[in-house]
Write a protein that holds these residues in place. Sequence first.
Motif, PDB file in Angstrom:
ATOM      1  N   LEU A 136       0.830  -1.203   0.000  1.00  0.00           N
ATOM      2  CA  LEU A 136       0.000   0.000   0.000  1.00  0.00           C
ATOM      3  C   LEU A 136       0.867   1.256   0.000  1.00  0.00           C
ATOM      4  O   LEU A 136       0.564   2.238  -0.691  1.00  0.00           O
ATOM      5  CB  LEU A 136      -0.920   0.008   1.221  1.00  0.00           C
ATOM      6  N   LYS A 137       1.936   1.225   0.761  1.00  0.00           N
ATOM      7  CA  LYS A 137       2.858   2.360   0.801  1.00  0.00           C
ATOM      8  C   LYS A 137       3.461   2.605  -0.579  1.00  0.00           C
ATOM      9  O   LYS A 137       3.581   3.755  -1.028  1.00  0.00           O
ATOM     10  CB  LYS A 137       3.966   2.094   1.823  1.00  0.00           C
ATOM     11  N   GLN A 138       3.809   1.522  -1.255  1.00  0.00           N
ATOM     12  CA  GLN A 138       4.378   1.637  -2.601  1.00  0.00           C
ATOM     13  C   GLN A 138       3.375   2.252  -3.574  1.00  0.00           C
ATOM     14  O   GLN A 138       3.729   3.105  -4.391  1.00  0.00           O
ATOM     15  CB  GLN A 138       4.794   0.249  -3.090  1.00  0.00           C
ATOM     16  N   LEU A 139       2.117   1.839  -3.474  1.00  0.00           N
ATOM     17  CA  LEU A 139       1.080   2.388  -4.355  1.00  0.00           C
ATOM     18  C   LEU A 139       0.910   3.886  -4.138  1.00  0.00           C
ATOM     19  O   LEU A 139       0.782   4.660  -5.088  1.00  0.00           O
ATOM     20  CB  LEU A 139      -0.249   1.680  -4.109  1.00  0.00           C
ATOM     21  N   LEU A 140       0.905   4.304  -2.872  1.00  0.00           N
ATOM     22  CA  LEU A 140       0.687   5.712  -2.547  1.00  0.00           C
ATOM     23  C   LEU A 140       1.899   6.574  -2.885  1.00  0.00           C
ATOM     24  O   LEU A 140       1.760   7.773  -3.123  1.00  0.00           O
ATOM     25  CB  LEU A 140       0.341   5.860  -1.065  1.00  0.00           C
ATOM     26  N   GLU A 141       3.069   5.971  -2.909  1.00  0.00           N
ATOM     27  CA  GLU A 141       4.277   6.715  -3.272  1.00  0.00           C
ATOM     28  C   GLU A 141       4.415   6.888  -4.777  1.00  0.00           C
ATOM     29  O   GLU A 141       5.202   7.715  -5.243  1.00  0.00           O
ATOM     30  CB  GLU A 141       5.515   5.997  -2.717  1.00  0.00           C
ATOM     31  N   ASN A 142       3.649   6.096  -5.535  1.00  0.00           N
ATOM     32  CA  ASN A 142       3.711   6.164  -7.001  1.00  0.00           C
ATOM     33  C   ASN A 142       2.301   6.266  -7.588  1.00  0.00           C
ATOM     34  O   ASN A 142       1.869   5.394  -8.357  1.00  0.00           O
ATOM     35  CB  ASN A 142       4.421   4.923  -7.552  1.00  0.00           C
ATOM     36  N   PRO A 143       1.564   7.321  -7.246  1.00  0.00           N
ATOM     37  CA  PRO A 143       0.164   7.405  -7.684  1.00  0.00           C
ATOM     38  C   PRO A 143      -0.010   7.634  -9.181  1.00  0.00           C
ATOM     39  O   PRO A 143      -1.052   7.304  -9.743  1.00  0.00           O
ATOM     40  CB  PRO A 143      -0.378   8.591  -6.885  1.00  0.00           C
ATOM     41  N   ALA A 144       0.994   8.193  -9.833  1.00  0.00           N
ATOM     42  CA  ALA A 144       0.840   8.578 -11.240  1.00  0.00           C
ATOM     43  C   ALA A 144       0.589   7.390 -12.163  1.00  0.00           C
ATOM     44  O   ALA A 144      -0.049   7.544 -13.212  1.00  0.00           O
ATOM     45  CB  ALA A 144       2.074   9.344 -11.711  1.00  0.00           C
ATOM     46  N   ASP A 145       1.063   6.190 -11.791  1.00  0.00           N
ATOM     47  CA  ASP A 145       0.889   5.041 -12.686  1.00  0.00           C
ATOM     48  C   ASP A 145      -0.527   4.462 -12.639  1.00  0.00           C
ATOM     49  O   ASP A 145      -0.864   3.575 -13.428  1.00  0.00           O
ATOM     50  CB  ASP A 145       1.917   3.948 -12.390  1.00  0.00           C
ATOM     51  N   GLY A 146      -1.356   4.946 -11.714  1.00  0.00           N
ATOM     52  CA  GLY A 146      -2.755   4.533 -11.679  1.00  0.00           C
ATOM     53  C   GLY A 146      -3.027   3.233 -10.946  1.00  0.00           C
ATOM     54  O   GLY A 146      -4.188   2.837 -10.784  1.00  0.00           O
ATOM     55  N   ARG A 147      -1.990   2.553 -10.481  1.00  0.00           N
ATOM     56  CA  ARG A 147      -2.214   1.264  -9.814  1.00  0.00           C
ATOM     57  C   ARG A 147      -3.040   1.410  -8.541  1.00  0.00           C
ATOM     58  O   ARG A 147      -3.815   0.518  -8.191  1.00  0.00           O
ATOM     59  CB  ARG A 147      -0.878   0.603  -9.483  1.00  0.00           C
ATOM     60  N   VAL A 148      -2.884   2.535  -7.847  1.00  0.00           N
ATOM     61  CA  VAL A 148      -3.617   2.720  -6.598  1.00  0.00           C
ATOM     62  C   VAL A 148      -5.126   2.762  -6.858  1.00  0.00           C
ATOM     63  O   VAL A 148      -5.928   2.249  -6.061  1.00  0.00           O
ATOM     64  CB  VAL A 148      -3.137   3.999  -5.867  1.00  0.00           C
ATOM     65  N   LYS A 149      -5.523   3.326  -7.979  1.00  0.00           N
ATOM     66  CA  LYS A 149      -6.943   3.357  -8.344  1.00  0.00           C
ATOM     67  C   LYS A 149      -7.432   1.968  -8.739  1.00  0.00           C
ATOM     68  O   LYS A 149      -8.501   1.521  -8.293  1.00  0.00           O
ATOM     69  CB  LYS A 149      -7.162   4.342  -9.493  1.00  0.00           C
ATOM     70  N   LEU A 150      -6.653   1.282  -9.558  1.00  0.00           N
ATOM     71  CA  LEU A 150      -7.018  -0.069  -9.986  1.00  0.00           C
ATOM     72  C   LEU A 150      -7.091  -1.009  -8.789  1.00  0.00           C
ATOM     73  O   LEU A 150      -7.988  -1.858  -8.701  1.00  0.00           O
ATOM     74  CB  LEU A 150      -5.999  -0.581 -11.006  1.00  0.00           C
ATOM     75  N   PHE A 151      -6.164  -0.860  -7.862  1.00  0.00           N
ATOM     76  CA  PHE A 151      -6.160  -1.672  -6.639  1.00  0.00           C
ATOM     77  C   PHE A 151      -7.462  -1.499  -5.866  1.00  0.00           C
ATOM     78  O   PHE A 151      -8.089  -2.474  -5.439  1.00  0.00           O
ATOM     79  CB  PHE A 151      -4.972  -1.274  -5.758  1.00  0.00           C
ATOM     80  N   LEU A 152      -7.879  -0.249  -5.680  1.00  0.00           N
ATOM     81  CA  LEU A 152      -9.091   0.011  -4.903  1.00  0.00           C
ATOM     82  C   LEU A 152     -10.325  -0.553  -5.605  1.00  0.00           C
ATOM     83  O   LEU A 152     -11.195  -1.160  -4.959  1.00  0.00           O
ATOM     84  CB  LEU A 152      -9.248   1.510  -4.661  1.00  0.00           C
ATOM     85  N   ILE A 153     -10.413  -0.370  -6.905  1.00  0.00           N
ATOM     86  CA  ILE A 153     -11.547  -0.925  -7.655  1.00  0.00           C
ATOM     87  C   ILE A 153     -11.575  -2.447  -7.514  1.00  0.00           C
ATOM     88  O   ILE A 153     -12.631  -3.047  -7.276  1.00  0.00           O
ATOM     89  CB  ILE A 153     -11.464  -0.519  -9.140  1.00  0.00           C
ATOM     90  N   TYR A 154     -10.423  -3.069  -7.655  1.00  0.00           N
ATOM     91  CA  TYR A 154     -10.320  -4.531  -7.539  1.00  0.00           C
ATOM     92  C   TYR A 154     -10.778  -5.003  -6.160  1.00  0.00           C
ATOM     93  O   TYR A 154     -11.576  -5.942  -6.040  1.00  0.00           O
ATOM     94  CB  TYR A 154      -8.873  -4.950  -7.798  1.00  0.00           C
TER      95      TYR A 154
END
Length: 300
Positions: A136-154
């Motif tokens: 989760l920390k990694q996702l929040l440190e790199n928000p531009a790639d969009g993975r944090v959004k895809l993670f939440l939807i998933y």
Amino acid sequence: IEEEGYETYTNRIKDYIIKAIREAKVYTAWLKPDTGYEDGFTKFAERLLKPSKKNEFLEDFLAFQKKIQHYGVFNSLSQILLKLTSPGVPDIYQGTELWDLSLVDPDNRRPVDYKLRTKLLRGIKKGLEKDTPAFLKQLLENPADGRVKLFLIYQLLQVRQQYSELFQRGDYQKLTVIGSWQEHIVTFSRTWGETTLIAIAPRFLTRLIKENELPLGEHIWHETRISLPPGSSRLWKDLISGQTLASEDTLLLRDILSQFPVALLVNQEEGEKKGLPKDEEEDETVTPLEKNSKSRKKAA
């Protein structure tokens, strides 16, 4: 601009401008286009967007855009949580599983890169198999790639599948927030049978956090807390971060939002068959027809 290249991005803006001024139907229109008039607009856009040391507008704009982008990430995550947990049927427009910075059609009808989304989703699943807090920390440190959004939807779509009965038939109750930052939280519960979910989403973060700061932990939320209805569970699990939380009459935001900007809690004193009323849960012999009959009687 950096990701797409100057020419590609500029062409998208120019196409939008042509559509806008033609549909305004003042000096040009689809049936009677004035290309000379339109050229003035498109050339102006080209000059505004062309990278150059002399382009003071672009330098100022990119700094402003970077600031807005930071807060926009959290607004988007809050919107996703609310959309996928509120009463009703959520809709996800194709391609918006990642950040979609599109203008109106035809810009928002560009081909969707499903291979990229599939690849990122595989990576998310692998990340969740390891150390969730670190991931989760990694996702929040790199928000531009969009993975944090895809993670939440998933995560939320999995929850909707697991608790499908609750989302189809469960009730909705607004919850009360207490404390210094109570105006910065939207929260409500969804209940069906013995299962309760609590959705928690922040808002108005420009007043709460600095640029490049995350809305996490005690130094942000202090004593702000959610007041629970009488008889609520004392043990909760966040279905997004995986952490377990203990409560009395309230839940502290500093604990709930310590790892991720939004949360979806489920009570832990629930039956094995999640989302089903207790009488149906305990009776293995109840047929679908009998369940429907019971539901109609309860509704009556």
